[in-house]
Write an enzyme that holds these catalytic residues in place. Structure first.
Site, PDB file in Angstrom:
ATOM      1  N   SER A  10      37.360  31.755 -40.109  1.00  0.00           N
ATOM      2  CA  SER A  10      38.329  32.148 -39.076  1.00  0.00           C
ATOM      3  C   SER A  10      38.072  31.495 -37.726  1.00  0.00           C
ATOM      4  CB  SER A  10      38.315  33.680 -38.916  1.00  0.00           C
ATOM      5  OG  SER A  10      36.985  34.150 -38.792  1.00  0.00           O
ATOM      6  N   ASN A  88      29.151  29.527 -44.868  1.00  0.00           N
ATOM      7  CA  ASN A  88      29.060  29.310 -43.413  1.00  0.00           C
ATOM      8  C   ASN A  88      28.935  30.622 -42.631  1.00  0.00           C
ATOM      9  OD1 ASN A  88      29.847  27.889 -40.709  1.00  0.00           O
ATOM     10  ND2 ASN A  88      31.422  29.456 -41.019  1.00  0.00           N
ATOM     11  N   TYR A 153      16.889  35.958 -37.880  1.00  0.00           N
ATOM     12  CA  TYR A 153      17.781  34.805 -38.114  1.00  0.00           C
ATOM     13  C   TYR A 153      16.993  33.628 -38.706  1.00  0.00           C
ATOM     14  CZ  TYR A 153      21.482  31.440 -36.702  1.00  0.00           C
ATOM     15  OH  TYR A 153      22.468  30.469 -36.664  1.00  0.00           O
ATOM     16  N   LYS A 157      17.674  31.960 -42.401  1.00  0.00           N
ATOM     17  CA  LYS A 157      18.041  30.548 -42.549  1.00  0.00           C
ATOM     18  C   LYS A 157      16.962  29.769 -43.308  1.00  0.00           C
ATOM     19  CE  LYS A 157      21.980  30.684 -40.191  1.00  0.00           C
ATOM     20  NZ  LYS A 157      23.275  30.570 -40.881  1.00  0.00           N
TER      21      LYS A 157
HETATM   22  P1  NAP Z   1      31.020  32.225 -34.922  1.00  0.00           P
HETATM   23  O1  NAP Z   1      31.884  31.431 -34.024  1.00  0.00           O
HETATM   24  O2  NAP Z   1      30.367  33.466 -34.413  1.00  0.00           O
HETATM   25  O3  NAP Z   1      31.847  32.571 -36.257  1.00  0.00           O
HETATM   26  C1  NAP Z   1      31.247  33.343 -37.252  1.00  0.00           C
HETATM   27  C2  NAP Z   1      32.150  33.365 -38.465  1.00  0.00           C
HETATM   28  O4  NAP Z   1      31.477  34.091 -39.519  1.00  0.00           O
HETATM   29  C3  NAP Z   1      33.451  34.093 -38.214  1.00  0.00           C
HETATM   30  O5  NAP Z   1      34.451  33.437 -38.952  1.00  0.00           O
HETATM   31  C4  NAP Z   1      33.189  35.487 -38.775  1.00  0.00           C
HETATM   32  O6  NAP Z   1      34.360  36.163 -39.221  1.00  0.00           O
HETATM   33  C5  NAP Z   1      32.332  35.145 -39.972  1.00  0.00           C
HETATM   34  N1  NAP Z   1      31.523  36.247 -40.447  1.00  0.00           N
HETATM   35  C6  NAP Z   1      30.517  36.898 -39.791  1.00  0.00           C
HETATM   36  N2  NAP Z   1      30.012  37.874 -40.576  1.00  0.00           N
HETATM   37  C7  NAP Z   1      30.715  37.833 -41.728  1.00  0.00           C
HETATM   38  C8  NAP Z   1      30.672  38.600 -42.931  1.00  0.00           C
HETATM   39  N3  NAP Z   1      29.800  39.605 -43.086  1.00  0.00           N
HETATM   40  N4  NAP Z   1      31.548  38.295 -43.931  1.00  0.00           N
HETATM   41  C9  NAP Z   1      32.443  37.278 -43.774  1.00  0.00           C
HETATM   42  N5  NAP Z   1      32.523  36.515 -42.655  1.00  0.00           N
HETATM   43  C10 NAP Z   1      31.671  36.807 -41.651  1.00  0.00           C
HETATM   44  O7  NAP Z   1      29.804  31.349 -35.484  1.00  0.00           O
HETATM   45  P2  NAP Z   1      29.606  29.748 -35.591  1.00  0.00           P
HETATM   46  O8  NAP Z   1      28.872  29.287 -34.399  1.00  0.00           O
HETATM   47  O9  NAP Z   1      30.867  29.100 -35.984  1.00  0.00           O
HETATM   48  O10 NAP Z   1      28.543  29.716 -36.789  1.00  0.00           O
HETATM   49  C11 NAP Z   1      28.895  29.384 -38.114  1.00  0.00           C
HETATM   50  C12 NAP Z   1      27.604  29.199 -38.908  1.00  0.00           C
HETATM   51  O11 NAP Z   1      26.819  28.177 -38.298  1.00  0.00           O
HETATM   52  C13 NAP Z   1      26.713  30.442 -38.934  1.00  0.00           C
HETATM   53  O12 NAP Z   1      26.089  30.557 -40.196  1.00  0.00           O
HETATM   54  C14 NAP Z   1      25.677  30.160 -37.881  1.00  0.00           C
HETATM   55  O13 NAP Z   1      24.471  30.859 -38.132  1.00  0.00           O
HETATM   56  C15 NAP Z   1      25.518  28.665 -38.052  1.00  0.00           C
HETATM   57  N6  NAP Z   1      24.968  27.988 -36.883  1.00  0.00           N
HETATM   58  C16 NAP Z   1      25.636  27.993 -35.687  1.00  0.00           C
HETATM   59  C17 NAP Z   1      25.075  27.344 -34.613  1.00  0.00           C
HETATM   60  C18 NAP Z   1      25.739  27.282 -33.269  1.00  0.00           C
HETATM   61  O14 NAP Z   1      25.115  26.780 -32.333  1.00  0.00           O
HETATM   62  N7  NAP Z   1      26.967  27.743 -33.123  1.00  0.00           N
HETATM   63  C19 NAP Z   1      23.842  26.699 -34.749  1.00  0.00           C
HETATM   64  C20 NAP Z   1      23.191  26.727 -35.962  1.00  0.00           C
HETATM   65  C21 NAP Z   1      23.770  27.367 -37.037  1.00  0.00           C
HETATM   66  P3  NAP Z   1      35.255  37.077 -38.208  1.00  0.00           P
HETATM   67  O15 NAP Z   1      36.032  36.098 -37.362  1.00  0.00           O
HETATM   68  O16 NAP Z   1      36.123  37.897 -39.096  1.00  0.00           O
HETATM   69  O17 NAP Z   1      34.289  37.880 -37.394  1.00  0.00           O
END
Ligand code: NAP
Length: 242
Positions: A10, A88, A153, A157
């Site tokens: 999303s 993801n 976290y 990971k």
């Molecule tokens: P984000 O903007 O917070 O988006 C999180 C997404 O995960 C949203 O679509 C959310 O859905 C969904 N989600 C959370 N809990 C869920 C559940 N229990 N079941 C189904 N969907 C769920 O995060 P992002 O930054 O895009 O991160 C995406 C991935 O990359 C994550 O695994 C994060 O740990 C990893 N990551 C991110 C970063 C960074 O700097 N951003 C760095 C390293 C790794 P809703 O919209 O419905 O809440």
């Protein structure tokens, strides 16, 4: 027809991945937890660009519901199968360990690690039968390096990385690859509360990454061109290595 399923599609990185896989010609199943408006926006963007997408909401940490929804989808789509799975969905609930609550520990592991297990186990069967598949797991620099305030976290990971390597060996002979993408700081809702101006000084490239840049890497790993890469962890962090 081969479908792609992206958890947490999303918003943020997941949305960018959905859009990229749709551009590659795959119909995309957009999973999300609660933010229906954001999920509909991902779908709208894909359809506006001529792609195909469906919303498939469920909490990845709820294994039984995930199983039921995938079974339902398969019954409704006997001629199609999920050939690409991007795990993801993830959350951050940061705290130093002495103050960390059981709920903060379990919620983060349930979403990232147990969510990966429940869904991958379920979706893998079709990939093995069809003898082609791509599982791409989004880990983090935090799972390689360890970050203060993120024992939950980092644990989730790091475990995701270990499990991906083991699974890659199990399924390699069936032309199913399993790889991990480990982003550093990427602009998204997850990082919007961080002091970006301070933190970007730590990044050799001098900025946070874009969700699109992560999605391009995922798209390559989802393609036929990556057939000889499996059990690999690819960092995308602007040079911010351990
Ligand atoms: P984000 O903007 O917070 O988006 C999180 C997404 O995960 C949203 O679509 C959310 O859905 C969904 N989600 C959370 N809990 C869920 C559940 N229990 N079941 C189904 N969907 C769920 O995060 P992002 O930054 O895009 O991160 C995406 C991935 O990359 C994550 O695994 C994060 O740990 C990893 N990551 C991110 C970063 C960074 O700097 N951003 C760095 C390293 C790794 P809703 O919209 O419905 O809440």
């Amino acid at each position: 027809m081969k479908y792609a399923l992206v958890t947490g599609g999303s918003r943020g990185i997941g949305r960018a991945i959905c859009i990229k896989l749709a551009e590659m010609g795959y119909p995309v199943l957009i999973n999300y937890n609660s933010n229906i408006a954001a999920a509909k926006e991902t779908k709208r963007i894909i359809e506006e660009n001529g792609g195909k997408a469906e919303l498939i909401p469920f909490d990845v940490a709820d294994g039984q519901t995930a199983d039921n929804i995938i079974t339902q989808w398969q019954e409704n789509n006997p001629d199609h199968h999920i050939a690409i799975l991007v795990n993801n969905a993830g959350i951050r609930l940061d705290n130093t360990m002495v103050f960390m609550q059981n709920e903060e520990w379990h919620k983060v592991l349930d979403t990232t690690l147990n969510g990966f297990f429940y869904l991958t186990r379920r979706v893998l069967k079709d990939m093995l039968v069809k003898r082609w598949g791509r599982v791409i797991n989004i880990a983090s620099l935090s799972g390689i390096k360890g970050m203060a305030g993120q024992t939950n976290y980092s644990a989730a990971k790091a475990a995701l990385i270990g499990s991906s390597k083991a699974l890659a060996i199990e399924v390699a002979s069936r032309k199913v690859t399993v790889n991990v993408v480990a982003p550093g700081f990427i602009e998204s809702d997850m990082t919007k509360d961080l002091p970006q101006d301070e933190l970007k000084k730590l990044v050799p490239v001098g900025r946070f990454g874009k969700a699109d840049e992560v999605a391009d890497l995922v798209a390559f790993l989802a393609s036929d061109k990556s057939a000889y890469i499996t059990g690999e962890v690819i960092s995308i962090n602007g040079g911010l290595h351990t």
